[in-house]
Design a protein around this motif. Sequence first.
Motif, mmCIF file in Angstrom:
data_model
loop_
_atom_site.group_PDB
_atom_site.id
_atom_site.type_symbol
_atom_site.label_atom_id
_atom_site.label_comp_id
_atom_site.label_asym_id
_atom_site.label_seq_id
_atom_site.Cartn_x
_atom_site.Cartn_y
_atom_site.Cartn_z
ATOM 1 N N ARG A 151 -4.275 10.159 -1.165
ATOM 2 C CA ARG A 151 -3.840 9.088 -2.064
ATOM 3 C C ARG A 151 -3.533 7.782 -1.334
ATOM 4 O O ARG A 151 -2.436 7.254 -1.398
ATOM 5 N N VAL A 152 -4.543 7.282 -0.649
ATOM 6 C CA VAL A 152 -4.434 6.003 0.054
ATOM 7 C C VAL A 152 -4.772 4.902 -0.947
ATOM 8 O O VAL A 152 -5.841 4.912 -1.549
ATOM 9 N N LEU A 153 -3.860 3.964 -1.120
ATOM 10 C CA LEU A 153 -4.065 2.925 -2.130
ATOM 11 C C LEU A 153 -3.526 1.591 -1.637
ATOM 12 O O LEU A 153 -2.419 1.522 -1.112
ATOM 13 N N ILE A 154 -4.323 0.559 -1.826
ATOM 14 C CA ILE A 154 -3.894 -0.808 -1.527
ATOM 15 C C ILE A 154 -3.753 -1.549 -2.847
ATOM 16 O O ILE A 154 -4.642 -1.508 -3.694
ATOM 17 N N ASN A 155 -2.640 -2.226 -3.015
ATOM 18 C CA ASN A 155 -2.356 -3.002 -4.215
ATOM 19 C C ASN A 155 -3.360 -4.150 -4.325
ATOM 20 O O ASN A 155 -3.461 -4.975 -3.421
ATOM 21 N N GLU A 156 -4.101 -4.187 -5.424
ATOM 22 C CA GLU A 156 -5.093 -5.243 -5.617
ATOM 23 C C GLU A 156 -4.467 -6.634 -5.593
ATOM 24 O O GLU A 156 -5.105 -7.596 -5.172
ATOM 25 N N GLY B 152 0.803 -1.212 0.000
ATOM 26 C CA GLY B 152 0.000 0.000 0.000
ATOM 27 C C GLY B 152 0.833 1.257 0.000
ATOM 28 O O GLY B 152 2.043 1.219 0.218
ATOM 29 N N PHE B 153 0.150 2.358 -0.250
ATOM 30 C CA PHE B 153 0.779 3.667 -0.353
ATOM 31 C C PHE B 153 -0.138 4.685 0.303
ATOM 32 O O PHE B 153 -1.356 4.590 0.217
#
Length: 148
Positions: free
Chosen positions: A67-72, A51-52
């Motif tokens: 910009r919170v993102l979890i790698n699928e 994640g980021f």
Amino acid sequence: MACRWIPTPESNLLWGGPLYRWPITVEQIAEHQQKEEVSSFWLVSDEQKIGFIELFRLSEGEFRLCRVLINEEAGRGKGYGKQLVQMAIDYATENLSAHSLSLAVFEKNTPAIRCYESLGFRVTGRETSVRSFNNEDWPLLRMSLSSG
């Protein structure tokens, strides 16, 4: 180099708002991260980036989570988002003397809203402007967390 974590124009807007042009590239992200007011973090497990998240300094002691993102590929629904947001909260309060954290989230992003609420964020308002994608309006909610 294109960023594989953000595979569609819709996910680009959902994740990054209007900041990045589609298709998003690693270079765009790297250029944004060079700004003095931006602190970004990766959540890593077994040497895999999961994640980021980004902290954006608004003023002394005030920060916005962005910009919170979890790698699928890592799998969603496993608590990585909550772990990532808690990591950013801890860093902001312990290292940046943050007294106020806020964020904007699309009203349609109910999993993210539930995650933020579970960490103490509360909806403080609705943006008067909305983003649009494919002729569909996407209202934004403002949420905040105060440490007192």
